[in-house]
Scaffold this active site. Structure first.
Site, short mmCIF file in Angstrom:
data_model
loop_
_atom_site.label_atom_id
_atom_site.label_comp_id
_atom_site.label_asym_id
_atom_site.label_seq_id
_atom_site.Cartn_x
_atom_site.Cartn_y
_atom_site.Cartn_z
N ASP A 140 16.62 14.14 -13.56
CA ASP A 140 16.21 15.11 -14.57
C ASP A 140 16.89 14.88 -15.92
O ASP A 140 16.23 14.79 -16.95
CB ASP A 140 16.51 16.53 -14.08
CG ASP A 140 15.98 16.78 -12.68
OD1 ASP A 140 14.98 16.13 -12.32
OD2 ASP A 140 16.57 17.60 -11.95
N CYS B 172 -2.40 38.51 -2.76
CA CYS B 172 -1.47 39.37 -2.02
C CYS B 172 -1.16 40.63 -2.83
O CYS B 172 -2.01 41.48 -3.00
CB CYS B 172 -0.22 38.59 -1.63
SG CYS B 172 0.77 39.39 -0.34
N TYR B 173 0.05 40.74 -3.37
CA TYR B 173 0.38 41.91 -4.20
C TYR B 173 -0.60 42.03 -5.36
O TYR B 173 -0.97 43.14 -5.76
CB TYR B 173 1.81 41.79 -4.72
CG TYR B 173 2.25 42.93 -5.61
CD1 TYR B 173 2.74 44.11 -5.06
CD2 TYR B 173 2.17 42.83 -7.00
CE1 TYR B 173 3.13 45.18 -5.88
CE2 TYR B 173 2.56 43.88 -7.81
CZ TYR B 173 3.04 45.05 -7.25
OH TYR B 173 3.43 46.09 -8.05
N HIS C 148 -2.22 33.84 1.04
CA HIS C 148 -1.69 32.92 0.05
C HIS C 148 -2.40 31.56 0.15
O HIS C 148 -2.05 30.74 1.00
CB HIS C 148 -0.18 32.72 0.26
CG HIS C 148 0.63 33.92 -0.11
ND1 HIS C 148 1.10 34.13 -1.39
CD2 HIS C 148 1.04 34.98 0.62
CE1 HIS C 148 1.78 35.27 -1.44
NE2 HIS C 148 1.75 35.81 -0.22
N GLU D 171 -2.15 29.16 -1.86
CA GLU D 171 -1.35 28.11 -2.51
C GLU D 171 -0.42 27.37 -1.56
O GLU D 171 0.09 26.29 -1.90
CB GLU D 171 -0.54 28.70 -3.67
CG GLU D 171 0.58 29.66 -3.29
CD GLU D 171 0.15 31.10 -3.13
OE1 GLU D 171 1.01 31.99 -3.25
OE2 GLU D 171 -1.05 31.35 -2.88
N LYS E 113 9.79 18.60 -10.19
CA LYS E 113 10.50 17.34 -9.96
C LYS E 113 9.56 16.14 -9.90
O LYS E 113 9.83 15.10 -10.50
CB LYS E 113 11.32 17.45 -8.66
CG LYS E 113 12.02 16.17 -8.25
CD LYS E 113 13.20 15.84 -9.15
CE LYS E 113 14.38 16.74 -8.83
NZ LYS E 113 15.60 16.31 -9.58
N GLY F 231 4.15 39.25 -4.46
CA GLY F 231 5.48 39.77 -4.81
C GLY F 231 6.07 40.56 -3.67
O GLY F 231 5.36 40.93 -2.72
#
Length: 555
Positions: free
Chosen positions: A260, A91-92, A201, A203, A410, A60
């Protein structure tokens, strides 16, 4: 798919506002494990409802020292210990664990942003072996003292660290200087409490071994099972629509011509059949010959009953003189809803019963990026943009929303569309924003012939990409009208004409993106063709900015 359908989410992500939070969700789903993201400031009751085996605390933009920074609810650590829940702070999230459990976090003398090397320790639970790896850091605070029971299992390598061993806190460098403390704590663990933390991170793709770490953590440490398939979502969604929409209710679907809304409409049609009434609105902000192409596809390939409403004058008259991007979005959103209300009224006259629901193809990234800022009382994430189908809806809207895709990305929607037999040529179309070309014109969209100019440029660019055989390698490509004039020379004469910009990106879900690296000869060809064929354009530029720091659209 709604939150009520997944009270046994295997992995729950608590969002503390990082731009990368959605990527954690996405990476875990790639491993066939259902993951869901909720606000980091959710109540303990809301967290416990999901009955998750693993809870991940995201990064964050905050510092744990600032007043108003989001914290975990009272009793969180007691809850996870009593229920055998594994916790991973990123992280945060790591800093929050340390601070709340009695450790110490301070502002770093030297912040770490971008690619860094770290060394992991032998004998840790989180890492199966000691190794050096490149990771992506993004923090200004650092852990300087651990809570009781925690161990350091990795450090950044600002200075050389060789053959790291667990809890080796006093390694000397070649000059006999204690260098270990100059290297930031990058990973911690308390296996007995099932709590782990990463300062980096894992990810993001900039952490090449990050996916391996997440996979090892989930399957080897936490022992979760890979039992989630996207086809299950279809069954859930049809069930959800049937439960929400009564047997006599009628539903309107706002079809934009994009993937979508089309997949959303197909799902609802599977559930309620002919009680779905689709409407396609030509708002004057569409791409070159978009209306003709889309209506043909709907009728010939998808066999959906669609009414086309020409509302060009209504939209452009409302947008005249408006230059502020958010105001454009709000105006467009409000006008769309007004048209849908009118359409509902016409259907009521025809059916003798007023439709009560509106289907929209809102995606998970739309929801994430439309979060209001801290202090709003709703969430702590920073608003990047509001979407007409998320942030631009009027409070007095008469229709209830059905958003069957709001927890999907998506690429997941495209996969779901394939299961529903939506034509592949349609599923592979590049995304087009709900507000249309209004967010690709900087300034007043009604000024001069800017929309026609933009349509021509965009058409030349996209058709050239298709002819080059690289359309499917690009996530999204489009032209932008920056509303800038420059001096040029055309036909041996001085011109003072417009600049147009081209943008093409590669991405998985639109939340992060890199610019597409065209062959220079391709860009030369497209630039020449645009300047020769589009009146009033004498300069073409190509956007080479990634996301972040930019967004995909210009606005």
């Amino acid at each position: 798919m709604d939150l009520e359908s997944h009270k046994n989410t295997q992995v729950l992500i608590l969002d503390f506002g990082s731009q990368y939070t959605h990527l954690i969700t996405r990476r875990i789903r790639k491993l066939s494990v259902f993951s869901l993201c909720i606000s980091g400031t959710s109540s303990l009751e809301a967290i416990a409802e999901h009955n998750s085996r693993v809870i991940i605390l995201s990064g964050g933009p905050h510092s744990v020292h600032l007043d108003g920074a989001p914290w975990l609810p009272r009793g969180f650590f007691e809850y996870v210990e009593e229920n055998g829940v594994f916790v991973l702070g990123i992280c945060y999230g790591l800093q929050l664990i340390v601070e709340m459990l009695g450790g110490e976090v301070k502002a770093a003398k030297s912040s770490e942003y971008g690619r860094m090397n770290i060394g992991t320790y032998e004998g840790s639970v989180l890492f199966d072996k000691a190794m050096e790896q490149q990771v992506w850091m993004s923090h200004g605070d650092e852990v300087i003292r651990l809570p009781e029971g925690f161990s350091v299992i990795g450090r950044s390598k600002r200075n050389s660290i060789d053959s790291l061993k667990k809890n080796e806190m006093g390694t000397l460098n070649q000059n006999g200087v204690d260098c270990l403390h100059e290297n930031t704590i990058a990973a911690i663990e308390n296996p007995s409490k099932r709590i782990f933390g990463l300062q980096y991170h894992p990810e993001v793709t900039h952490s090449p071994k990050g996916m391996e770490t997440l996979q090892y953590f989930l399957f080897e440490v936490c022992k979760v099972t890979a039992d989630w398939e996207l086809k299950d979502v279809l069954i859930d969604e049809i069930k959800t629509v049937n439960n929400e929409v009564g047997p006599e209710d009628h539903v309107i679907c706002a079809l934009s011509g994009g993937v979508d809304s089309t997949v959303a409409a197909t799902i609802v049609h599977e559930a309620i059949g002919d009680r779905l009434h689709c409407v396609f609105v030509d708002n004057g902000l569409l791409r070159f010959q978009e209306k003709e192409h889309v209506m043909s596809t709907f009728q010939a390939d998808l066999h959906l009953s669609v009414t086309c409403v020409d509302a060009t004058d209504r939209f452009l008259s409302k947008l005249k003189g408006v230059v502020e991007p958010e105001m454009k979005r709000k105006i467009i959103g409000k006008e769309f809803i007004s048209i849908f209300d009118d359409f509902a009224h016409e259907l009521e006259q025809k059916l003798g019963r007023k439709p009560t629901f509106l289907v929209q193809g809102t995606l998970y990234p739309d929801v994430i990026e439309s979060c209001p800022p801290p202090g709003s009382g709703r969430t702590h994430s920073h608003t990047i943009k509001s979407h007409h189908n998320v942030g631009g809806l009027p409070k007095d809207m008469k229709l209830k929303l059905i958003e069957p895709l709001k927890l999907l990305f998506k690429d997941e929607v495209r996969e779901l569309g394939g299961i529903l037999h939506v034509p592949q040529g349609f599923l592979k179309r590049h995304p087009f924003p709900g507000p249309g070309l209004a967010v690709r014109v900087i300034g007043d969209v009604t000024e001069g012939n800017v929309l026609d100019t933009l349509r021509q440029v965009d058409h030349i660019f996209v058709e050239a990409i298709k002819q080059a055989g690289i359309y499917d390698s690009i996530w999204q490509a489009f032209a932008v009208f920056p509303n800038i004039r420059t001096v040029g020379v055309q036909g041996d004469q001085r011109t003072h004409s417009h600049v147009v910009a081209l943008r093409a990106i590669t991405s998985e879900d639109g939340m992060t993106a890199d610019w597409y690296n065209f062959d220079p000869k391709f860009l030369q060809y497209v630039s020449s063709k645009i300047c020769n064929e589009v009146q009033g354009v004498n300069r073409v530029v190509y956007d080479i900015t990634s996301k972040p720091p930019s967004t995909v659209e210009w606005e």
